[in-house]
Design a protein around this motif. Structure first.
Motif, PDB file in Angstrom:
ATOM      1  N   VAL A 101     -32.426   1.483   3.709  1.00 18.14           N
ATOM      2  CA  VAL A 101     -31.322   1.208   4.793  1.00 18.14           C
ATOM      3  C   VAL A 101     -29.911   2.104   4.079  1.00 18.14           C
ATOM      4  CG1 VAL A 101     -29.915  -0.475   5.720  1.00 18.14           C
ATOM      5  CG2 VAL A 101     -32.383  -0.856   5.556  1.00 18.14           C
ATOM      6  N   LEU A 102     -29.800   1.927   2.731  1.00 22.63           N
ATOM      7  CA  LEU A 102     -28.478   2.395   2.257  1.00 22.63           C
ATOM      8  C   LEU A 102     -28.613   3.888   2.396  1.00 22.63           C
ATOM      9  CD1 LEU A 102     -26.068   2.267   0.498  1.00 22.63           C
ATOM     10  CD2 LEU A 102     -27.586   2.289  -1.601  1.00 22.63           C
ATOM     11  N   ILE A 103     -29.835   4.456   1.985  1.00 22.48           N
ATOM     12  CA  ILE A 103     -29.877   6.183   2.296  1.00 22.48           C
ATOM     13  C   ILE A 103     -29.511   6.507   3.389  1.00 22.48           C
ATOM     14  CG2 ILE A 103     -31.344   8.024   1.742  1.00 22.48           C
ATOM     15  CD1 ILE A 103     -32.560   6.522  -0.633  1.00 22.48           C
ATOM     16  N   SER A 104     -29.982   5.746   4.385  1.00 21.10           N
ATOM     17  CA  SER A 104     -29.860   6.058   6.045  1.00 21.10           C
ATOM     18  C   SER A 104     -28.398   6.123   6.407  1.00 21.10           C
ATOM     19  CB  SER A 104     -30.828   5.284   6.952  1.00 21.10           C
ATOM     20  OG  SER A 104     -32.184   5.299   6.300  1.00 21.10           O
ATOM     21  N   LEU A 105     -27.988   5.036   6.039  1.00 21.80           N
ATOM     22  CA  LEU A 105     -26.549   4.892   6.320  1.00 21.80           C
ATOM     23  C   LEU A 105     -25.347   6.009   5.428  1.00 21.80           C
ATOM     24  CD1 LEU A 105     -26.223   0.935   6.383  1.00 21.80           C
ATOM     25  CD2 LEU A 105     -26.230   2.341   8.295  1.00 21.80           C
ATOM     26  N   SER A 106     -25.666   5.908   4.423  1.00 22.77           N
ATOM     27  CA  SER A 106     -24.975   7.034   3.605  1.00 22.77           C
ATOM     28  C   SER A 106     -25.118   8.336   4.227  1.00 22.77           C
ATOM     29  CB  SER A 106     -25.609   7.054   2.098  1.00 22.77           C
ATOM     30  OG  SER A 106     -24.698   8.117   1.463  1.00 22.77           O
ATOM     31  N   SER A 107     -26.380   8.858   4.651  1.00 23.72           N
ATOM     32  CA  SER A 107     -26.721  10.174   5.246  1.00 23.72           C
ATOM     33  C   SER A 107     -25.970   9.980   6.656  1.00 23.72           C
ATOM     34  CB  SER A 107     -28.314  10.340   5.402  1.00 23.72           C
ATOM     35  OG  SER A 107     -28.878  10.191   4.242  1.00 23.72           O
TER      36      SER A 107
END
Length: 353
Positions: free
Chosen positions: A82-88
């Motif tokens: 979730v974090l990587i998706s939101l960061s991207s």
């Protein structure tokens, strides 16, 4: 306090240098791709690294401590994705919408294609993976340093305790032996000179030869020979004393002065003065093991202070615990039907190692 502030300052400088290097690296990648280097290139690199930084520090400060350290791996992986998706997504939205004119983003990038999102996703994953590894490696080094300091402190504490235990043992032994000599001197026994000579040999062993944690088994059994001979003089003639020991041909080593308290206890508190008084004592070698067995009869006298007795035996138990692994010794002490018995099975060491 000053050292802590200095370390914190170095940590901040290290993080700044890391992100500066990352910005320069991305600028170089953009230059290779477009053959152009201007303010737009620098701005895009800064924005992308800002997205990476959000993912990195959120992971380092929240996800790792809350989930990974606690071994909640499923939760960690879920929130990491979730974090990587939101960061991207943050990187894409920041570049495409608010800054699309300022950064002159291409139409292909503005389309928010799946390929672009995947590129940012894996790039963010790479940064998070690298920083996670560095953090865990740093924590591992800190743990190793802490374990080393604790082991060193424990070793120093152990050595101090052993010196203290030996310090308690020597006066205890000397006190008992001098009592024996004094008793014989009162009746002007001709055995006193020989007794003093043997005591001299015994004290030499205690003061000089037994200063190390492990000494030659041969020397220790010679000490037992003298000690038994010393004690044999003061007992009644009808007392049965059986003493067996093997011929020592190896270089085996053991901790010194382990047997003296048990032998002293047998002579001092055993032998109640009956016609059937006895002491059976034997040493036997079984491969890499030494078996010590002792048995004697006893009668507990009136007003016997059990609480303050057995100082030497208590010291032996502590020294065994400090110097040997649990699997390398077995100690059994029993008092049943006015019979006192000791069985000590001890792992022999080669040259004290």
């Amino acid at each position: 306090m000053q050292k802590h502030l200095l370390n914190k300052r170095y940590k901040i400088i290290g993080h700044i240098l890391f992100w500066m290097a990352s910005v320069v690296f991305l600028c170089f990648i953009f230059f290779i791709y477009s053959r152009e280097f201007d303010f737009t290139t620098i701005a895009k690199s800064v924005v992308i690294n800002a997205g990476f930084a959000i993912g990195v520090y959120f992971n380092l400060n929240i996800l790792i401590s809350r989930f990974l350290i606690r071994k909640q791996y499923i939760y960690y992986i879920f929130w990491l994705v979730v974090l990587i998706s939101l960061s991207s997504l943050f990187i894409q939205l920041l570049i495409v919408y608010p800054l699309r004119q300022f950064l002159e983003v291409s139409e292909q990038l503005q389309s928010l294609s799946t390929e672009t999102h995947s590129a940012f996703f894996f790039a963010t994953l790479f940064y998070i993976g690298i920083t996670t590894f560095l953090k865990l490696f740093k924590d591992w080094l800190s743990l190793q340093d802490l374990n080393y300091k604790l082991a060193k402190t424990e070793k120093e504490k152990l050595e101090a305790e052993l010196k203290s235990l030996k310090g308690q043992l020597n006066p205890h032994f000397l006190f008992n032996s001098l009592n024996n000599i004094y008793s014989l001197s009162l009746i002007k026994s001709e055995k006193v000179p020989d007794l003093i000579l043997r005591l001299s040999d015994l004290m030499r062993h205690i003061i000089y030869e037994s200063k190390d944690n492990f000494i030659s088994l041969r020397k220790e059994l010679e000490f037992v020979d003298n000690f038994v001979a010393l004690q044999r003089i003061r007992v009644a003639e009808n007392t049965i004393i059986n003493y067996e020991k093997p011929q020592i041909t190896s270089s085996a080593h053991i901790a010194p002065l382990l047997f003296e308290p048990f032998i002293d206890n047998a002579f001092k508190h055993g032998l109640p003065g009956t016609e059937n008084d006895y002491i059976n004592m034997s040493f036997k070698i079984d491969g890499d093991w030494l078996n010590f067995d002792l048995e004697n009869n006893f009668a507990e006298p009136e007003n016997f202070d059990r609480k303050n007795s057995g100082i030497g035996i208590s010291n032996v138990k502590q020294r065994l615990k400090h110097l040997y692994h649990t699997k390398d010794y077995q100690l059994e002490v029993k008092e049943e039907n006015y019979t006192y018995s000791v069985h000590l099975r001890l792992k022999l060491r080669d040259n004290g190692n």
